[in-house]
Design a protein around this motif. Structure first.
Motif, mmCIF file in Angstrom:
data_model
loop_
_atom_site.group_PDB
_atom_site.id
_atom_site.type_symbol
_atom_site.label_atom_id
_atom_site.label_comp_id
_atom_site.label_asym_id
_atom_site.label_seq_id
_atom_site.Cartn_x
_atom_site.Cartn_y
_atom_site.Cartn_z
ATOM 1 N N LEU A 108 -95.598 -106.412 -6.515
ATOM 2 C CA LEU A 108 -94.579 -107.321 -5.991
ATOM 3 C C LEU A 108 -94.007 -108.206 -7.093
ATOM 4 N N GLU A 109 -94.868 -108.689 -7.960
ATOM 5 C CA GLU A 109 -94.429 -109.578 -9.041
ATOM 6 C C GLU A 109 -93.489 -108.866 -10.001
ATOM 7 N N LYS A 110 -93.871 -107.646 -10.387
ATOM 8 C CA LYS A 110 -93.109 -106.933 -11.414
ATOM 9 C C LYS A 110 -91.878 -106.223 -10.885
ATOM 10 N N PHE A 111 -91.980 -105.615 -9.702
ATOM 11 C CA PHE A 111 -90.904 -104.757 -9.238
ATOM 12 C C PHE A 111 -90.041 -105.357 -8.134
ATOM 13 N N ILE A 112 -90.471 -106.442 -7.541
ATOM 14 C CA ILE A 112 -89.667 -107.068 -6.494
ATOM 15 C C ILE A 112 -89.219 -108.472 -6.912
ATOM 16 N N PHE A 113 -90.162 -109.299 -7.263
ATOM 17 C CA PHE A 113 -89.825 -110.697 -7.543
ATOM 18 C C PHE A 113 -89.438 -110.954 -8.997
ATOM 19 N N SER A 114 -89.087 -109.912 -9.717
ATOM 20 C CA SER A 114 -88.569 -110.118 -11.064
ATOM 21 C C SER A 114 -87.102 -110.547 -11.007
ATOM 22 N N PHE A 115 -86.528 -110.565 -9.795
ATOM 23 C CA PHE A 115 -85.134 -110.979 -9.612
ATOM 24 C C PHE A 115 -85.061 -112.340 -8.938
ATOM 25 N N ASP A 116 -84.029 -113.068 -9.293
ATOM 26 C CA ASP A 116 -83.686 -114.258 -8.522
ATOM 27 C C ASP A 116 -82.897 -113.800 -7.297
ATOM 28 N N GLY A 117 -82.908 -114.605 -6.272
ATOM 29 C CA GLY A 117 -82.043 -114.330 -5.134
ATOM 30 C C GLY A 117 -82.614 -113.410 -4.085
ATOM 31 N N ILE A 118 -83.949 -113.140 -4.120
ATOM 32 C CA ILE A 118 -84.549 -112.338 -3.058
ATOM 33 C C ILE A 118 -84.514 -113.159 -1.769
ATOM 34 N N ALA A 119 -83.736 -112.704 -0.796
ATOM 35 C CA ALA A 119 -83.607 -113.453 0.457
ATOM 36 C C ALA A 119 -84.620 -112.974 1.490
ATOM 37 N N LYS A 120 -84.654 -111.664 1.707
ATOM 38 C CA LYS A 120 -85.546 -111.108 2.723
ATOM 39 C C LYS A 120 -86.152 -109.801 2.203
ATOM 40 N N ILE A 121 -87.416 -109.565 2.587
ATOM 41 C CA ILE A 121 -88.073 -108.297 2.304
ATOM 42 C C ILE A 121 -88.451 -107.673 3.643
ATOM 43 N N TYR A 122 -88.163 -106.388 3.782
ATOM 44 C CA TYR A 122 -88.441 -105.665 5.022
ATOM 45 C C TYR A 122 -89.477 -104.587 4.722
#
Length: 311
Positions: A108-122
């Protein structure tokens, strides 16, 4: 839809303020997937967010279990089907054994939350991630809560009280239950490939066939004869397709996918085609003679013509 192969590439093309993300294999992009993706797309439009799908190439089972001959679609076809669902960005992560050892949190840290602006995860109702599939909704929820990101869990999708999953689709394909496959996919099941050289027997007996060179990583329907349609470029032709080993001629054990296009006389050797399966007519069988085989093929073609006449 923009397809990217790594995070650096995605960061180079990504310039939005807000994104909604889902993660999964999406093999077959079946009806459950399509309902799920439609919901995310609707949210993304309302949120003024871009819709990002994170997926894997090759399928994890090909690496972890050495499975072959089980994919419902090629990766190129999966891209096409996901684009039809309104996905804005598709991140295809290279799945390796080293990658499979990442903890859920590290993934999650490396491949999802490496971006700013994550609003929702499904997340899908049964999706598990990280080493030994140790990551689930509760692990992801704890991780997302610390980052003030919404996590939304998909409910199990059913058709006629039966769950819809890639596994169920594969089971139906293998059994030749093509009408059930169409019901689970929300579309006709198809195989794509180039027309390759065959033995030429069909032409000799008056029923020329297009021999499909299909990807051997794909799952193939049960042996038998099917009502189908063949797409060549932008044209669609009614057809009957035999899947099997040509037992009347004792040609061996290789599975052939051969389509006879009804009332069609053009040479399409070397063309890219797509064979869509509609209904199974009968099992494959060995005939006492070539004349008996010819009579049966004629009967199969007549049944197919009658089917399309009443559609």
């Amino acid at each position: 839809m923009i397809v990217v192969k790594d995070l650096k590439e995605l960061k180079n093309v990504y310039n939005e303020n807000k994104i909604n993300v889902t993660i999964g294999n999406f093999d077959g992009v079946h009806l459950g997937h399509r309902e799920f993706l439609a919901h995310i797309k609707k949210d993304s439009v309302q949120d003024h967010a871009k819709f990002v799908v994170v997926t894997f190439v090759p399928h994890p089972l090909q690496i972890l279990k050495s499975h072959t001959g089980f994919l419902i679609n090629t990766y190129a076809e999966r891209r096409e089907l996901l684009a039809e669902c309104g996905v804005d960005y598709l991140l295809e992560i290279d799945f390796t054994r080293d990658f499979s050892t990442l903890s859920p949190e590290a993934f999650l840290e490396k491949f999802i939350f490496s971006f700013d602006g994550i609003a929702k995860i499904y997340l899908g109702h049964d999706f598990a991630f990280g080493a030994n599939k140790s990551g689930d909704f509760h692990v992801a929820k704890t991780f997302c809560d610390t980052r003030k990101t919404s996590l939304i869990l998909q409910q199990e999708f059913k058709v006629k009280s039966s769950p819809v999953s890639s596994t169920e689709v594969r089971t139906a394909i293998q059994s030749g239950s093509i009408e059930k496959v169409s019901e689970l996919l929300g579309r006709n099941y198809f195989l794509s490939g180039r027309v390759i050289k065959g033995e030429g027997r069909g032409k000799k007996i008056g029923f020329p066939t297009a021999n499909l060179g299909y990807d051997k990583e794909l799952i193939i329907p049960a042996k038998g004869v099917y009502i189908t349609q063949v797409k060549i470029k932008d044209m669609v032709y009614n057809s009957v397709t035999n899947i099997g080993v040509n037992p009347t001629f004792n040609t061996g054990y290789d599975i052939h996918v051969e389509s006879h296009l009804l009332d069609f006389t053009h040479d399409i050797y070397g063309e890219e085609i797509r064979v869509s399966f509609i209904k199974k007519l009968r099992d494959e069988k060995k005939f006492p003679s070539v004349n008996d085989l010819v009579a049966q093929i004629k009967a199969d073609a007549d049944l197919a013509r009658d089917y399309f006449k009443h559609e």
